[in-house]
Motif scaffolding. Structure first.
Motif, short mmCIF file in Angstrom:
data_model
loop_
_atom_site.label_atom_id
_atom_site.label_comp_id
_atom_site.label_asym_id
_atom_site.label_seq_id
_atom_site.Cartn_x
_atom_site.Cartn_y
_atom_site.Cartn_z
N ASP A 176 -3.89 -6.26 -21.06
CA ASP A 176 -3.20 -5.25 -21.87
C ASP A 176 -4.24 -4.61 -22.80
N GLY A 180 5.94 -13.76 -22.30
CA GLY A 180 6.59 -12.47 -22.11
C GLY A 180 7.16 -11.97 -23.42
N GLU A 181 7.93 -10.90 -23.34
CA GLU A 181 8.58 -10.39 -24.53
C GLU A 181 9.78 -11.28 -24.88
N ARG A 193 4.93 -10.90 -18.41
CA ARG A 193 5.53 -9.57 -18.21
C ARG A 193 6.05 -9.40 -16.79
N THR A 207 1.52 -10.66 -25.40
CA THR A 207 2.09 -11.08 -24.12
C THR A 207 0.99 -11.22 -23.08
N ASP A 215 9.33 -11.16 -16.78
CA ASP A 215 10.33 -10.35 -17.47
C ASP A 215 10.89 -9.28 -16.54
#
Length: 374
Positions: free
Chosen positions: A159, A198-199, A172, A167, A175
């Motif tokens: 990211d 994850g979120e 992700r 995260t 998710d």
């Protein structure tokens, strides 16, 4: 005591004493538990693998005007592989006009998989956010390119633009899959990893377990001692009672604590029951990686019992940060990896899941062509 949620003076607990906490809910999957199953295994070479000695140019395979092996050998010096050290991997339509690249001959399984068109290599990839050169990379690159800790974190987060801070790539992916109605589990057989995060609220919590599996909760500790005074005591019931449902205006910190404790106990109970009867049909090496991949295979075997139709597993092997004895060190590590993968591939094929499983290998960075070791 004032720093802990249960005793924070400004956040009292308001327990609904006659109401048990509801069980954690999980999706049963868009296609049903255990059906249409697919898995990803994320294999991390911890320490910065010197992949110039995994996949070098092959002698005599490139045109004279672009002899990549000659260039490789001249710069690598005394750690360069020779034709006797590698197997040839045939290539077609490569931009270099070479007809083959080399693969370290300790990686026999990868050679077989490549020849069967079930393995591929992606080279010249990394965490550069934009094209840079030696004059500007320090100012134009958002991460520390030569720091193990920074590059490991970035390799697991993926990211660079900081779009979803905190995260990881596995979290992700899970998710997204859970959001599409699948039941996706995330598991680390290598400790806590940002890759699995994850979120909040989108997926069940990642599960971290050892290569030997799980132990029964509280098998011989306080329950056995307290049973002398209360023969019918059950520690799980006690923990659940302490952390039962709370009122809407109860402490948010304490509610989060209780939710995580009870969720962990439910996960542990379900996974422990599934793994108790799990076994492999192939003999796995006793190396650390062999044990980890054996545990992954057992989890895959019990996919229906776990209620999962998608899984993502994180495993790692250390020992790649080499600054001396590179030739011997890489030969040993590659042999360890090859033996573990050989058993894992056979096991997955025996389960009929070979076409539904993707294993990807990463490392925080490779090494410069000019070696800093010998």
């Amino acid at each position: 005591m004032l720093a802990t949620p249960e005793f924070h003076s400004t956040t009292p607990i308001k327990t609904v004493t006659d109401k048990a906490r509801p069980a954690a809910s999980e999706s049963t999957g868009g296609s049903g538990p255990g059906s249409d199953y697919k898995a990803i295994v994320y294999l991390f070479f911890d320490g910065g693998a010197d992949t110039f000695n995994m996949l070098p140019p092959y002698p005599g395979s490139c045109p004279a005007e672009n002899d990549l092996y000659a260039k490789y050998s001249a710069i690598r010096g005394n750690v360069a592989l020779t034709a006797a050290d590698m197997e040839a991997l045939s290539v077609t339509d490569h931009h270099s006009n070479c007809t083959a690249f080399g693969l370290h001959n300790s990686l026999e399984l990868l050679k077989e998989l490549y020849d069967n068109e079930t393995a591929l290599f992606v080279s010249n990839t990394g965490l550069l956010a934009k094209p840079v050169d030696k004059s500007n990379y320090r100012g134009e690159t958002p991460t520390q390119l030569f720091a193990h800790n920074a590059m490991q974190k970035e390799s697991k987060a993926l990211d660079l633009e900081r779009e979803v801070v905190g995260t990881g790539i596995i979290g992700r992916l899970a998710d997204a899959l859970n959001g599409d109605g699948y039941s996706c589990g995330t598991y680390s057989i290598a400790g806590n990893q940002i890759a699995l995060v994850g979120e909040p609220g989108n997926s069940p919590s990642p599960i971290v377990l050892s290569d030997s599996g799980l132990k029964a909760f509280d098998p011989q500790s306080s329950t056995e001692w307290l049973a002398k005074f209360s023969p019918n005591l059950d520690m799980t019931e006690i923990v659940n009672a302490v952390n039962n449902a709370t009122a809407a205006d109860s402490s948010f910190m304490a509610e989060t604590w209780s939710l995580k404790v009870t969720e962990a106990l439910e996960q542990h109970s379900s996974l422990y029951s599934a793994l108790e009867s799990a076994s492999t049909t192939n003999a796995f090496p006793t190396s650390g990686l062999g044990k980890k991949l054996s545990m992954v295979a057992k989890l895959m075997q019990k996919r229906a019992e776990r209620g999962k139709d998608r899984d993502i597993f994180y495993v790692s092997i250390g020992g790649w940060d080499m600054h001396s004895y590179v030739i011997d060190g890489l030969e040993s590590n590659f042999a360890t990896v090859d033996a573990a993968l050989d058993a894992f591939v056979k096991e997955v094929k025996d389960m009929g899941l070979w076409s539904d499983t993707t294993l990807m290998q990463f490392s925080e960075f490779a090494r410069t062509l000019d070696p800093n070791s010998g």
